[in-house]
Design a protein around this motif. Structure first.
Motif, mmCIF file in Angstrom:
data_model
loop_
_atom_site.group_PDB
_atom_site.id
_atom_site.type_symbol
_atom_site.label_atom_id
_atom_site.label_comp_id
_atom_site.label_asym_id
_atom_site.label_seq_id
_atom_site.Cartn_x
_atom_site.Cartn_y
_atom_site.Cartn_z
ATOM 1 N N LEU A 170 -5.185 -3.314 3.410
ATOM 2 C CA LEU A 170 -4.621 -4.035 2.799
ATOM 3 C C LEU A 170 -5.585 -5.328 2.338
ATOM 4 C CD1 LEU A 170 -1.165 -4.108 4.237
ATOM 5 C CD2 LEU A 170 -1.850 -2.918 2.083
ATOM 6 N N PRO A 171 -6.146 -5.481 1.329
ATOM 7 C CA PRO A 171 -7.198 -6.875 0.960
ATOM 8 C C PRO A 171 -6.017 -8.124 1.323
ATOM 9 C CG PRO A 171 -7.186 -5.197 -0.621
ATOM 10 C CD PRO A 171 -6.192 -4.585 0.180
ATOM 11 N N LEU A 172 -6.688 -8.988 1.823
ATOM 12 C CA LEU A 172 -5.921 -10.152 2.206
ATOM 13 C C LEU A 172 -5.992 -11.146 0.940
ATOM 14 C CD1 LEU A 172 -4.675 -11.602 4.633
ATOM 15 C CD2 LEU A 172 -6.650 -12.841 5.153
ATOM 16 N N HIS A 173 -4.891 -11.225 0.465
ATOM 17 C CA HIS A 173 -4.608 -12.234 -0.648
ATOM 18 C C HIS A 173 -3.988 -13.474 -0.306
ATOM 19 C CE1 HIS A 173 -5.071 -9.285 -4.155
ATOM 20 N NE2 HIS A 173 -5.900 -9.089 -3.459
ATOM 21 N N THR A 174 -4.293 -14.608 -0.712
ATOM 22 C CA THR A 174 -3.861 -15.644 -0.604
ATOM 23 C C THR A 174 -3.003 -16.352 -1.966
ATOM 24 O OG1 THR A 174 -5.568 -17.120 -1.287
ATOM 25 C CG2 THR A 174 -5.413 -16.471 1.052
ATOM 26 N N GLY A 175 -2.336 -17.451 -1.801
ATOM 27 C CA GLY A 175 -1.531 -18.050 -2.933
ATOM 28 C C GLY A 175 -0.066 -17.837 -2.866
ATOM 29 N N ARG A 202 -0.064 10.338 7.579
ATOM 30 C CA ARG A 202 0.407 9.823 6.770
ATOM 31 C C ARG A 202 -0.272 8.197 6.315
ATOM 32 N NH1 ARG A 202 4.386 9.764 3.216
ATOM 33 N NH2 ARG A 202 5.896 7.934 2.605
ATOM 34 N N SER A 203 -1.261 8.431 5.619
ATOM 35 C CA SER A 203 -2.218 7.007 5.615
ATOM 36 C C SER A 203 -2.723 7.013 4.254
ATOM 37 C CB SER A 203 -3.268 7.273 6.679
ATOM 38 O OG SER A 203 -4.101 8.370 6.332
ATOM 39 N N ILE A 204 -3.204 5.606 4.011
ATOM 40 C CA ILE A 204 -3.362 5.212 2.625
ATOM 41 C C ILE A 204 -4.557 4.210 2.756
ATOM 42 C CG2 ILE A 204 -1.477 3.462 1.896
ATOM 43 C CD1 ILE A 204 -1.483 4.764 -0.686
ATOM 44 N N GLU A 205 -5.324 4.269 1.782
ATOM 45 C CA GLU A 205 -6.365 2.976 1.790
ATOM 46 C C GLU A 205 -6.369 2.426 0.546
ATOM 47 O OE1 GLU A 205 -11.482 2.539 2.313
ATOM 48 O OE2 GLU A 205 -10.480 4.569 2.627
ATOM 49 N N MET A 206 -5.833 1.185 0.763
ATOM 50 C CA MET A 206 -5.569 0.455 -0.454
ATOM 51 C C MET A 206 -7.235 -0.326 -0.881
ATOM 52 S SD MET A 206 -2.537 1.242 -1.065
ATOM 53 C CE MET A 206 -2.249 0.108 -2.381
ATOM 54 N N PRO A 207 -7.428 0.150 -2.192
ATOM 55 C CA PRO A 207 -8.914 -0.575 -2.446
ATOM 56 C C PRO A 207 -8.856 -2.163 -2.744
ATOM 57 C CG PRO A 207 -7.833 0.284 -4.455
ATOM 58 C CD PRO A 207 -6.844 0.769 -3.073
ATOM 59 N N LEU A 236 -6.752 1.709 -11.411
ATOM 60 C CA LEU A 236 -7.721 2.706 -11.934
ATOM 61 C C LEU A 236 -7.191 4.195 -12.108
ATOM 62 C CD1 LEU A 236 -11.058 1.733 -10.515
ATOM 63 C CD2 LEU A 236 -9.985 1.042 -12.622
ATOM 64 N N GLU A 237 -7.572 4.956 -12.869
ATOM 65 C CA GLU A 237 -7.075 6.074 -13.022
ATOM 66 C C GLU A 237 -7.062 7.155 -11.729
ATOM 67 O OE1 GLU A 237 -7.875 10.312 -15.747
ATOM 68 O OE2 GLU A 237 -8.554 8.357 -16.351
ATOM 69 N N GLN A 238 -8.125 6.844 -10.880
ATOM 70 C CA GLN A 238 -7.973 7.669 -9.471
ATOM 71 C C GLN A 238 -6.777 6.861 -8.560
ATOM 72 O OE1 GLN A 238 -10.288 5.939 -10.882
ATOM 73 N NE2 GLN A 238 -11.685 4.785 -9.435
ATOM 74 N N ASP A 239 -6.361 5.752 -8.682
ATOM 75 C CA ASP A 239 -5.440 5.239 -8.055
ATOM 76 C C ASP A 239 -3.847 5.910 -8.175
ATOM 77 O OD1 ASP A 239 -6.994 3.352 -6.998
ATOM 78 O OD2 ASP A 239 -6.769 1.896 -8.673
ATOM 79 N N VAL A 240 -3.633 6.538 -9.390
ATOM 80 C CA VAL A 240 -2.285 7.071 -9.707
ATOM 81 C C VAL A 240 -2.442 8.549 -9.613
ATOM 82 C CG1 VAL A 240 -0.876 7.113 -11.782
ATOM 83 C CG2 VAL A 240 -1.977 5.005 -11.057
ATOM 84 N N ASP A 241 -1.155 9.130 -9.359
ATOM 85 C CA ASP A 241 -1.024 10.470 -9.599
ATOM 86 C C ASP A 241 -0.353 10.782 -11.077
ATOM 87 O OD1 ASP A 241 0.223 13.271 -9.527
ATOM 88 O OD2 ASP A 241 0.791 13.199 -7.448
ATOM 89 N N MET A 274 8.610 -4.206 -8.114
ATOM 90 C CA MET A 274 9.152 -5.295 -8.144
ATOM 91 C C MET A 274 8.133 -6.473 -8.809
ATOM 92 S SD MET A 274 11.809 -6.269 -5.016
ATOM 93 C CE MET A 274 10.426 -5.942 -3.828
ATOM 94 N N GLY A 275 6.733 -5.789 -9.199
ATOM 95 C CA GLY A 275 5.875 -6.859 -10.018
ATOM 96 C C GLY A 275 5.026 -7.546 -9.201
ATOM 97 N N MET A 276 4.772 -7.043 -8.003
ATOM 98 C CA MET A 276 3.702 -7.808 -6.952
ATOM 99 C C MET A 276 2.447 -7.035 -7.303
ATOM 100 S SD MET A 276 4.127 -10.520 -5.218
ATOM 101 C CE MET A 276 2.761 -10.298 -4.011
ATOM 102 N N ASP A 277 1.467 -7.695 -6.812
ATOM 103 C CA ASP A 277 -0.087 -7.132 -7.062
ATOM 104 C C ASP A 277 0.200 -5.764 -6.126
ATOM 105 O OD1 ASP A 277 -0.571 -9.397 -8.059
ATOM 106 O OD2 ASP A 277 -1.347 -10.324 -6.254
ATOM 107 N N TRP A 278 -0.320 -4.614 -6.616
ATOM 108 C CA TRP A 278 0.200 -3.423 -6.296
ATOM 109 C C TRP A 278 -0.809 -3.045 -4.879
ATOM 110 C CZ3 TRP A 278 -3.676 0.540 -5.693
ATOM 111 C CH2 TRP A 278 -4.973 0.220 -6.323
ATOM 112 N N HIS A 279 -1.902 -3.677 -4.289
ATOM 113 C CA HIS A 279 -2.667 -3.018 -3.692
ATOM 114 C C HIS A 279 -2.592 -4.246 -2.311
ATOM 115 C CE1 HIS A 279 -5.170 -5.980 -5.445
ATOM 116 N NE2 HIS A 279 -6.279 -5.594 -4.736
ATOM 117 N N SER A 280 -1.960 -5.587 -2.502
ATOM 118 C CA SER A 280 -2.497 -6.624 -1.534
ATOM 119 C C SER A 280 -1.560 -6.808 -0.652
ATOM 120 C CB SER A 280 -2.459 -7.821 -2.579
ATOM 121 O OG SER A 280 -1.188 -8.429 -2.501
#
Length: 414
Positions: free
Chosen positions: A10-15, A259-264, A270-275, A62-68
């Motif tokens: 998870l990239p660290l986001h502030t704000g 069961r793992s995932i890497e959030m870019p 991007l297209e590769q982020d979605v099934d 719910m509309g949050m930043d999808w990867h953060s």
């Protein structure tokens, strides 16, 4: 559900989350939770929250930043605001939070325990042990700054907590669930979520039993003797090596479960982020289904295909199986993202989704199941289309369509 079900980076986001989104997240998150309680019971909510991929999808819908990393704080704050005033009705309490609010957890638990006839001291002990294990027994370079303890009236609980590595701008989220807990010190996690940084000190691994025993034995030895042993080892302290019967032994590392995932790090979806096959099933359900399939929903004033798209993804969050949440980015196609990715949050669509979901729950309580059955069928229809029709999706065209209609749907970003 397995105790160690995966990890995510998870990239660290502030704000901060703007009020116009925070209030809607509170309402939609509460309605989704209420639907889970109505259909499966309050303990199922704990199981869902202890699944890191479902949690990320829940935040994205719910509309949050999808990867953060910001999903953790914002989702738990929304649930605490929405669920606690209705705790007596729904049977779920949310304690703790970020920073100073995490330190209020013991007092909150004692108050709830007194009201519900639970063992407050035991709950406080559980909360503290969970934090101690993730901060001390698993030394992975992340310092905890958030701790949420979710409790049902029956005394079952889940924990969602997050640590930060400021130097690398990464966050790691940890998930616990009491229903699967067999030991606090041997493989207790539902999952560990965060940046995979290779080998770490993990004293909770079942292979670390001898290491835990050695540490306990060492704690009773004189400092002089221990310093002599350490000098003899001749290894850097960072390698965390113990002498056991004359042999050096590394502590077991925390390995990534299946069961793992890497959030870019990139903000855009991007297209590769979605099934695309699954997204195609949702879009086909929304724009190509026969009106009679969802008659009771379509009779709702103002409801159109775009709202059906959002509701289909909400329906999947409620009724989908764990295998459905391997691409959390797809769920951002329900209500966009506050940072404008994959598109601005369409407030008109968001509010229609809330209105329809609330109406379906209220009518279901009165015995009128048509609308709630329709919402359940949205997911099943999308699933059938996905499996049997293999719909093709032009990913760029789908995002272009959303952006072209953004003004019409009151699209908004931070």
């Amino acid at each position: 559900m397995p105790r160690n079900s995966g990890h995510a980076d998870l990239p660290l986001h502030t704000g901060t989350v703007p009020r116009w989104l925070a209030d809607r997240m509170m309402v939609l998150g509460t309605l989704i939770t209420e639907s889970l309680v109505e259909n499966f019971g309050p303990e199922e909510v704990l199981v869902r929250l202890s699944d890191p991929l479902w949690f990320q999808s829940f935040g994205a819908v719910m509309g949050m930043d999808w990867h953060s990393s910001g999903i953790t704080t914002s989702v738990m704050y929304a649930l605490k605001r929405g669920l606690n005033p209705r705790a007596k009705e729904l049977g779920i309490y949310v304690c703790g939070g970020r920073g100073k609010y995490s330190r209020m957890t013991p007092d909150e638990l004692l108050q709830i325990a007194e009201k519900e006839g639970l063992n407050g001291d035991e709950l406080v002990r559980d909360s503290k042990l969970v934090a101690k294990v993730d901060n001390n027994a698993v030394q992975d370079g992340f310092q905890l700054y958030q701790h949420n303890f979710i409790l049902t009236r029956s005394g079952q609980w889940a924990v969602v907590q997050q640590g930060m590595n400021g130097a690398e701008k990464k966050a790691r989220r940890y998930h616990w669930c009491s229903s699967d807990l067999r030991s606090f010190v041997e493989e207790p996690h539902t999952a560990v979520v965060g940046d995979n940084r290779g080998k770490i000190l993990n004293l909770t691994d079942k292979q670390a039993d001898s290491a835990r025993s050695s540490i306990l034995e060492m704690s009773h030895e004189s400092p002089e003797r221990m310093l002599k042993e350490i000098t003899q080892i001749g290894k850097p302290a960072s390698q965390m090596i113990l002498m056991q019967g004359g042999q050096a032994s590394l502590f077991p590392e925390l390995e990534a479960p299946p069961r793992s995932i890497e959030m870019p790090a990139h903000h855009e979806v991007l297209e590769q982020d979605v099934d695309l096959k699954r997204l195609g099933g949702v879009l086909a359900t929304a724009y190509e289904s026969q009106p009679k399939d969802f008659e009771s929903l379509l009779l709702t004033p103002g409801l159109g295909p775009r709202t059906l798209q959002s509701l289909a993804l909400v329906s999947e969050v409620i009724y989908g199986t764990p295998s459905r949440f391997t691409d959390p980015a797809r769920f951002s196609f329900a209500h966009g993202g506050k940072d404008g990715h994959p598109f601005p949050v369409p407030l008109k669509i968001y509010d229609e989704s809330i209105r329809v979901l609330r109406d379906s729950i209220e009518k279901s309580k009165l015995g009128y199941k048509d609308k709630s059955d329709c919402i359940r069928r949205l997911h099943q229809t999308a699933l059938n289309i996905e499996q049997n029709c293999a719909p093709q999706v032009d990913f760029d065209a789908a995002i272009k369509f959303e952006r072209e209609h953004s003004k019409e749907w009151d699209g908004k970003t931070v």
